[in-house]
Write a protein that holds these residues in place. Structure first.
Motif, PDB file in Angstrom:
ATOM      1  N   GLU A 235       8.016 -15.249  10.292  1.00 38.05           N
ATOM      2  CA  GLU A 235       7.405 -13.957  10.591  1.00 38.05           C
ATOM      3  C   GLU A 235       6.053 -13.881   9.905  1.00 38.05           C
ATOM      4  O   GLU A 235       5.925 -14.188   8.714  1.00 38.05           O
ATOM      5  N   PRO A 236       5.002 -13.509  10.623  1.00 41.61           N
ATOM      6  CA  PRO A 236       3.691 -13.414   9.973  1.00 41.61           C
ATOM      7  C   PRO A 236       3.688 -12.313   8.925  1.00 41.61           C
ATOM      8  O   PRO A 236       4.262 -11.240   9.111  1.00 41.61           O
ATOM      9  N   VAL A 237       3.058 -12.607   7.809  1.00 37.62           N
ATOM     10  CA  VAL A 237       2.950 -11.631   6.733  1.00 37.62           C
ATOM     11  C   VAL A 237       1.884 -10.608   7.097  1.00 37.62           C
ATOM     12  O   VAL A 237       0.746 -10.955   7.417  1.00 37.62           O
ATOM     13  N   ASP A 238       2.294  -9.356   7.041  1.00 41.84           N
ATOM     14  CA  ASP A 238       1.366  -8.282   7.396  1.00 41.84           C
ATOM     15  C   ASP A 238       0.433  -8.007   6.222  1.00 41.84           C
ATOM     16  O   ASP A 238       0.846  -7.472   5.197  1.00 41.84           O
ATOM     17  N   THR A 239      -0.810  -8.420   6.351  1.00 41.36           N
ATOM     18  CA  THR A 239      -1.790  -8.225   5.288  1.00 41.36           C
ATOM     19  C   THR A 239      -2.784  -7.130   5.621  1.00 41.36           C
ATOM     20  O   THR A 239      -3.801  -7.001   4.953  1.00 41.36           O
ATOM     21  N   HIS A 240      -2.503  -6.345   6.665  1.00 35.68           N
ATOM     22  CA  HIS A 240      -3.414  -5.279   7.030  1.00 35.68           C
ATOM     23  C   HIS A 240      -3.333  -4.146   6.017  1.00 35.68           C
ATOM     24  O   HIS A 240      -2.260  -3.818   5.513  1.00 35.68           O
ATOM     25  N   ILE A 241      -4.464  -3.566   5.730  1.00 35.66           N
ATOM     26  CA  ILE A 241      -4.542  -2.424   4.826  1.00 35.66           C
ATOM     27  C   ILE A 241      -4.775  -1.177   5.655  1.00 35.66           C
ATOM     28  O   ILE A 241      -5.693  -1.131   6.477  1.00 35.66           O
ATOM     29  N   VAL A 242      -3.922  -0.192   5.460  1.00 35.26           N
ATOM     30  CA  VAL A 242      -4.059   1.077   6.179  1.00 35.26           C
ATOM     31  C   VAL A 242      -4.781   2.054   5.259  1.00 35.26           C
ATOM     32  O   VAL A 242      -4.236   2.444   4.224  1.00 35.26           O
ATOM     33  N   PRO A 243      -6.006   2.463   5.589  1.00 35.28           N
ATOM     34  CA  PRO A 243      -6.727   3.389   4.709  1.00 35.28           C
ATOM     35  C   PRO A 243      -6.109   4.781   4.755  1.00 35.28           C
ATOM     36  O   PRO A 243      -5.700   5.272   5.810  1.00 35.28           O
ATOM     37  N   ASP A 244      -6.030   5.405   3.596  1.00 35.78           N
ATOM     38  CA  ASP A 244      -5.536   6.786   3.519  1.00 35.78           C
ATOM     39  C   ASP A 244      -6.661   7.782   3.756  1.00 35.78           C
ATOM     40  O   ASP A 244      -6.410   8.894   4.225  1.00 35.78           O
TER      41      ASP A 244
ATOM     42  N   VAL B 215      -4.024  12.451 -11.060  1.00 33.34           N
ATOM     43  CA  VAL B 215      -5.107  11.675 -10.452  1.00 33.34           C
ATOM     44  C   VAL B 215      -4.740  10.191 -10.421  1.00 33.34           C
ATOM     45  O   VAL B 215      -5.012   9.492  -9.441  1.00 33.34           O
ATOM     46  N   SER B 216      -4.096   9.715 -11.477  1.00 37.91           N
ATOM     47  CA  SER B 216      -3.688   8.310 -11.504  1.00 37.91           C
ATOM     48  C   SER B 216      -2.679   8.010 -10.409  1.00 37.91           C
ATOM     49  O   SER B 216      -2.761   6.978  -9.733  1.00 37.91           O
ATOM     50  N   ARG B 217      -1.716   8.929 -10.207  1.00 36.46           N
ATOM     51  CA  ARG B 217      -0.702   8.710  -9.171  1.00 36.46           C
ATOM     52  C   ARG B 217      -1.307   8.754  -7.772  1.00 36.46           C
ATOM     53  O   ARG B 217      -0.955   7.953  -6.907  1.00 36.46           O
ATOM     54  N   ILE B 218      -2.213   9.689  -7.539  1.00 40.62           N
ATOM     55  CA  ILE B 218      -2.732   9.866  -6.184  1.00 40.62           C
ATOM     56  C   ILE B 218      -3.739   8.783  -5.815  1.00 40.62           C
ATOM     57  O   ILE B 218      -4.022   8.573  -4.626  1.00 40.62           O
ATOM     58  N   THR B 219      -4.277   8.053  -6.783  1.00 37.72           N
ATOM     59  CA  THR B 219      -5.246   6.991  -6.477  1.00 37.72           C
ATOM     60  C   THR B 219      -4.627   5.597  -6.506  1.00 37.72           C
ATOM     61  O   THR B 219      -5.259   4.646  -6.060  1.00 37.72           O
ATOM     62  N   SER B 220      -3.409   5.478  -7.022  1.00 39.22           N
ATOM     63  CA  SER B 220      -2.772   4.157  -7.095  1.00 39.22           C
ATOM     64  C   SER B 220      -2.220   3.774  -5.728  1.00 39.22           C
ATOM     65  O   SER B 220      -1.428   4.520  -5.130  1.00 39.22           O
ATOM     66  N   GLY B 221      -2.649   2.629  -5.238  1.00 37.89           N
ATOM     67  CA  GLY B 221      -2.166   2.142  -3.945  1.00 37.89           C
ATOM     68  C   GLY B 221      -2.741   2.854  -2.752  1.00 37.89           C
ATOM     69  O   GLY B 221      -2.318   2.605  -1.625  1.00 37.89           O
ATOM     70  N   LYS B 222      -3.714   3.753  -2.941  1.00 38.54           N
ATOM     71  CA  LYS B 222      -4.358   4.461  -1.828  1.00 38.54           C
ATOM     72  C   LYS B 222      -5.702   3.797  -1.549  1.00 38.54           C
ATOM     73  O   LYS B 222      -6.437   3.447  -2.477  1.00 38.54           O
ATOM     74  N   TYR B 223      -6.038   3.663  -0.281  1.00 38.93           N
ATOM     75  CA  TYR B 223      -7.251   2.947   0.117  1.00 38.93           C
ATOM     76  C   TYR B 223      -8.204   3.884   0.840  1.00 38.93           C
ATOM     77  O   TYR B 223      -7.789   4.815   1.542  1.00 38.93           O
ATOM     78  N   ILE B 224      -9.475   3.610   0.640  1.00 39.38           N
ATOM     79  CA  ILE B 224     -10.535   4.391   1.264  1.00 39.38           C
ATOM     80  C   ILE B 224     -11.381   3.469   2.135  1.00 39.38           C
ATOM     81  O   ILE B 224     -11.728   2.356   1.724  1.00 39.38           O
ATOM     82  N   GLN B 225     -11.665   3.917   3.345  1.00 42.75           N
ATOM     83  CA  GLN B 225     -12.494   3.147   4.274  1.00 42.75           C
ATOM     84  C   GLN B 225     -13.908   3.690   4.236  1.00 42.75           C
ATOM     85  O   GLN B 225     -14.145   4.867   4.507  1.00 42.75           O
ATOM     86  N   THR B 226     -14.858   2.827   3.885  1.00 43.26           N
ATOM     87  CA  THR B 226     -16.260   3.216   3.750  1.00 43.26           C
ATOM     88  C   THR B 226     -17.132   2.234   4.530  1.00 43.26           C
ATOM     89  O   THR B 226     -16.664   1.171   4.946  1.00 43.26           O
TER      90      THR B 226
ATOM     91  N   PHE C 211     -11.314  -0.429   0.336  1.00 42.28           N
ATOM     92  CA  PHE C 211     -10.850  -0.849  -0.974  1.00 42.28           C
ATOM     93  C   PHE C 211     -10.042   0.272  -1.599  1.00 42.28           C
ATOM     94  O   PHE C 211     -10.006   1.407  -1.112  1.00 42.28           O
ATOM     95  N   GLU C 212      -9.374  -0.046  -2.708  1.00 39.16           N
ATOM     96  CA  GLU C 212      -8.533   0.928  -3.379  1.00 39.16           C
ATOM     97  C   GLU C 212      -9.391   2.008  -4.027  1.00 39.16           C
ATOM     98  O   GLU C 212     -10.502   1.749  -4.507  1.00 39.16           O
ATOM     99  N   LEU C 213      -8.865   3.216  -4.052  1.00 36.89           N
ATOM    100  CA  LEU C 213      -9.602   4.334  -4.636  1.00 36.89           C
ATOM    101  C   LEU C 213      -9.943   4.085  -6.098  1.00 36.89           C
ATOM    102  O   LEU C 213     -10.980   4.531  -6.589  1.00 36.89           O
ATOM    103  N   LYS C 214      -9.089   3.355  -6.797  1.00 39.74           N
ATOM    104  CA  LYS C 214      -9.326   3.124  -8.224  1.00 39.74           C
ATOM    105  C   LYS C 214     -10.578   2.294  -8.472  1.00 39.74           C
ATOM    106  O   LYS C 214     -11.072   2.247  -9.601  1.00 39.74           O
TER     107      LYS C 214
END
Length: 473
Positions: free
Chosen positions: A258-267, A371-382, A387-390
């Motif tokens: 099974e191909p590994v899903d490496t796609h990043i879904v921006p929040d 703020v630490s919880r809401i930015t961990s593992g969340k991604y922003i598309q610019t 990339f990750e918000l952190k």
């Protein structure tokens, strides 16, 4: 001994189920949140998926318009030969899509032959292909073995022993059990492909081979007592051998990985519209939930025994409220990050400003842990990538008005632009940065250079000189 009573004041936090749920929702990534909400839809009949709002459809239309403009701009770019300096494509490979690796074939015969092509000769591959063509979808021979050997020897003009030798290589090769004449032969090949561990494991495997060779009928009836008597072995060891056989695969065919899903879904999505940076949540990451209006109205009237339904209604309300709080916190946090890091979005890594969790928490009126919880593992598309918000947080360099990340980017820029024959030493880089108003010590330059996996000046000079010597020789 005297007993005394003493009054003492103290503060404690009681985490209610609603608060615990809100904290957990803050920590969920986009894929995790989507899975959570879909499970809630299946579990709670009072929840339903809301239709997209009109402004969401307008946003999708504007995004489609932007995609059209980007495609039109791409069409105006020069030919690929100019983009890759031309020389590399002079051989006629002008289509970049032709160099994209294809996925694995759905045909098991093709996949196996591709693996064998790395080790086998062309002649053996041709014989292996013939055997695979006469095997069914489970990897077993489609006709009796003597008949196939006779047909193969005539069709390929080969000695029957050479034909059988190739089949044995298939049987005990990459996919153990392939081209087996019987189920027993297939299982035996798989069993012999694994090396035994300790002495007891070796005895168990020997028993398993004996069962597969001579007593497969007793194994089919699960008569382990009689099997132990026939083999003259302990019943426990026979049961272990039987369990080992039952753990083997009935077919030699290996399914494609099974191909590994490496796609990043921006929040969060950030766009530069009308000269201003606009921040919006990615509405495609999770379904929108709401409480079914007719269910809520039916339970609002009171009367009747609806204890279970009222519990589901409270659960639905907590979930909808928790999601709204999570989205609001994420949006407000992203807006502060974008406002503070406009320089980074417009000019790049060297313009990233010092920013801490506390500064963002003070701006949105929440605690640093939130703020630490809401930015961990969340991604922003610019426009500069996803990339990750952190990444938008940066530690202030001691004694300077810039961040360490910006200084590291400056060090990399200076090294990338240095003359190949005269690399810049660490103290020289520190001096050049001082002229730009950034005063750091030589050891700080060395630390950033090590973090960038860049060697010292002497090593860079040798690396640059190596091709010259080779050309001279």
């Amino acid at each position: 001994m005297k007993n005394t009573i003493r009054a003492q004041l103290g503060q404690s936090v009681n985490l209610t189920p609603q608060l615990l749920q809100s904290i957990r929702l803050l920590q969920l990534t986009a894929p995790q949140l989507e899975m959570e909400l879909r499970e809630a839809l299946e579990r709670n009949p009072l929840l339903e998926q809301a239709e997209p709002e009109p402004e969401d459809e307008a946003l999708d239309a504007s995004a489609a318009d932007e995609a059209t403009l980007e495609a039109a701009a791409w069409d105006e770019l020069p030919e690929p030969a100019y983009l890759s300096a031309g020389a590399g494509l002079a051989s006629g490979d002008a289509d970049a899509t032709a160099r994209i690796a294809a996925g694995e074939s759905s045909d098991p015969r093709v996949r196996l032959l591709q693996q064998l092509a790395l080790k086998w000769s062309e002649d053996d591959l041709a014989v292996a292909s013939w055997w695979l063509d006469h095997s069914d979808d489970r990897g077993y021979l489609e006709a009796p073995l003597p008949e196939l050997i006779t047909r193969g020897a005539h069709a390929l003009s080969l000695d029957p022993r050479e034909l059988e030798a190739v089949r044995q290589r298939l049987l005990h090769g990459e996919w153990p059990g392939m081209a087996a004449a019987t189920a027993s032969e297939c299982l035996l090949a798989q069993l012999r492909a694994e090396r035994p561990g300790d002495r007891r494991d070796a005895e168990m495997r020997t028993l398993a081979e004996c069962i597969l060779t001579c007593h497969l009928d007793l194994l089919a009836t699960h008569d382990y007592t009689r099997l132990a008597a026939v083999l003259g072995s302990e019943p426990s060891l026979v049961e272990s051998a039987a369990a080992l056989i039952l753990g083997l695969r009935p077919s030699a065919i290996e399914e494609p990985r099974e191909p590994v899903d490496t796609h990043i879904v921006p929040d969060v999505v950030v766009r530069l519209l009308g000269g201003a940076w606009r921040v919006a949540l990615n509405g495609r990451t999770a379904p929108r939930l709401r409480i079914a209006p007719h269910c809520e109205q039916a339970l609002a009237g009171g009367g009747g025994d609806h204890g279970v339904l009222r519990g589901l209604l409270d659960e639905a309300r907590w979930l909808v409220r928790g999601i709204a709080m999570r989205n609001d916190t994420l949006l407000r946090t992203a807006q502060v990050l974008v406002e503070r890091q406009q320089g980074f979005l417009e000019r790049g890594e060297e313009a990233i400003a010092p920013l801490t969790l506390r500064e963002v928490a003070d701006a949105i009126g929440m605690h640093e842990s939130t703020v630490s919880r809401i930015t961990s593992g969340k991604y922003i598309q610019t426009p500069r990538g996803t990339f990750e918000l952190k990444r938008l947080f940066a530690v202030r360099l001691e004694g300077a008005a810039v961040s360490g990340s910006a200084v590291k980017a400056m060090v990399k820029r200076l090294i990338d632009a240095e003359p190949a024959h005269a690399p810049l030493a660490d103290d020289v880089i520190a001096g050049l940065l001082a002229r730009q108003g950034v005063r750091i010590a030589r050891r700080t330059v060395a630390k950033y250079r090590d973090q960038l996996a860049i060697g010292p000046a002497r090593a860079r000079q040798r690396a640059a000189a190596t091709p010259t010597y080779a050309a001279a020789g």
